[in-house]
Design a protein around this motif. Sequence first.
Motif, short mmCIF file in Angstrom:
data_model
loop_
_atom_site.label_atom_id
_atom_site.label_comp_id
_atom_site.label_asym_id
_atom_site.label_seq_id
_atom_site.Cartn_x
_atom_site.Cartn_y
_atom_site.Cartn_z
N SER A 37 0.76 -1.12 0.00
CA SER A 37 0.00 -0.06 0.02
C SER A 37 0.94 1.14 0.13
N HIS A 38 2.29 0.96 0.23
CA HIS A 38 3.06 2.38 -0.06
C HIS A 38 4.06 1.92 -0.99
N PRO A 39 4.05 2.85 -2.17
CA PRO A 39 4.46 2.56 -3.22
C PRO A 39 6.23 2.72 -3.16
N PRO A 40 6.78 3.54 -2.13
CA PRO A 40 8.15 3.70 -1.69
C PRO A 40 8.65 2.26 -1.40
N LEU A 41 7.72 1.50 -0.45
CA LEU A 41 8.57 0.33 0.13
C LEU A 41 8.25 -0.67 -0.95
N VAL A 42 7.47 -0.63 -1.96
CA VAL A 42 7.70 -1.53 -3.11
C VAL A 42 8.95 -1.25 -3.93
N ALA A 43 9.30 0.07 -3.98
CA ALA A 43 10.33 0.32 -4.72
C ALA A 43 11.56 -0.01 -3.80
N LEU A 44 11.60 -0.09 -2.67
CA LEU A 44 12.49 -0.31 -1.69
C LEU A 44 12.89 -1.96 -1.89
N ALA A 45 11.69 -2.78 -2.04
CA ALA A 45 11.82 -4.42 -2.04
C ALA A 45 12.38 -4.48 -3.47
N VAL A 46 12.10 -3.92 -4.50
CA VAL A 46 12.58 -4.30 -5.83
C VAL A 46 14.04 -3.59 -5.83
N ALA A 47 14.61 -2.69 -5.29
CA ALA A 47 15.83 -2.16 -5.22
C ALA A 47 16.65 -3.07 -4.47
N PHE A 48 16.24 -3.73 -3.35
CA PHE A 48 16.78 -4.68 -2.41
C PHE A 48 17.12 -5.87 -3.43
N LEU A 49 16.26 -6.31 -4.09
CA LEU A 49 16.41 -7.64 -4.95
C LEU A 49 17.07 -7.28 -5.98
N ALA A 50 17.17 -6.23 -6.59
CA ALA A 50 17.95 -5.76 -7.83
C ALA A 50 19.30 -5.88 -7.34
N LEU A 51 19.69 -5.33 -6.03
CA LEU A 51 21.11 -5.06 -5.81
C LEU A 51 21.66 -6.41 -5.29
N THR A 52 20.97 -7.41 -4.92
CA THR A 52 21.33 -8.85 -4.33
C THR A 52 21.47 -9.54 -5.53
N ALA A 53 20.66 -9.43 -6.53
CA ALA A 53 20.95 -9.98 -8.00
C ALA A 53 22.39 -9.56 -8.56
N GLY A 54 22.55 -8.38 -8.39
CA GLY A 54 23.76 -7.73 -8.93
C GLY A 54 25.00 -8.27 -8.16
N SER A 55 24.70 -8.66 -6.97
CA SER A 55 26.13 -9.30 -6.08
C SER A 55 26.42 -10.76 -6.81
N PHE A 56 25.40 -11.28 -7.81
CA PHE A 56 25.70 -12.64 -8.05
C PHE A 56 26.70 -12.38 -9.15
N PHE A 57 26.75 -11.25 -9.62
CA PHE A 57 28.04 -11.16 -10.91
C PHE A 57 29.09 -10.73 -10.59
N THR A 58 29.37 -10.65 -9.12
CA THR A 58 30.78 -10.26 -8.53
C THR A 58 31.43 -11.62 -8.41
N ASN A 59 32.94 -11.47 -7.84
CA ASN A 59 33.42 -12.59 -7.35
C ASN A 59 33.78 -12.74 -6.16
N ALA A 60 32.57 -12.05 -5.25
CA ALA A 60 32.80 -12.23 -3.80
C ALA A 60 32.68 -13.54 -3.28
N ASN A 61 33.50 -13.84 -2.29
CA ASN A 61 33.51 -15.16 -1.79
C ASN A 61 33.66 -15.18 -0.06
N LEU A 62 33.86 -16.47 0.32
CA LEU A 62 34.14 -16.25 1.77
C LEU A 62 35.50 -17.25 2.33
N SER A 63 36.46 -16.93 1.42
CA SER A 63 37.49 -17.60 1.53
C SER A 63 38.54 -17.09 2.57
N SER A 64 39.02 -17.75 3.21
CA SER A 64 40.12 -17.48 4.34
C SER A 64 41.47 -17.15 3.58
#
Length: 218
Positions: free
Chosen positions: A33-60
Amino acid sequence: MIAPKFALSAGAGAIVYLVLAVAAEGGWAAYVSHPPLVALAVAFLALTAGSFFTNANLSSGEREDRGNRWVLTAFGIIGLISAFVPAYTDRQDFWTFGGETVRWIGVAVFVAGGILRLWPVFVLGRRFSGLVAIQPGHKLVTTGIYSIIRHPSYLGLLINPLGWAIAFRSTIGIILTVLLLIPTIGRIRSEEALLLSQFGSEYEAYRARTSRLIPGIY
């Protein structure tokens, strides 16, 4: 591409984060019911998807400061609370401020912080680890944004949840963001000590001409 373990962690974390926020806001109907919160969720998912194209890891890597792993627990606990509480206080109208314009400002801040968090991950490539560690072939990056501040990703890590809190108009959310300074500064100190031991005078000279997070201030 992102390491499978890191991808699983990021994806699962994003889903849990949004589910907690939607539940705290009173369910899906109340949330959308709050359009900004919908935009927030979309942005959150988009940023998360973007992280999948990095080489980030949990290597020691070749060498890790294992004594700093406590910050991961701190980030996780504060993160889960931040996912739920700002949305809950928004629904209860408890310690809230502003209206829909404030929510949109929060979305903009959230996106800016997310980009600042993610951009250095692309720059560092396989040298970026969720752990404080020296990776094989590790070299200092001192150009671009790194020529101004040494930890742009951590600055994004702080700006991002601040935007989340503002989007939910939550004073408590802002307080939780301030609490993130404790593990973030602990992480920075550990990382800088490790880099100094690895690169010696090269890192000392780099540290002398740059700021940690905010140019000219810190």
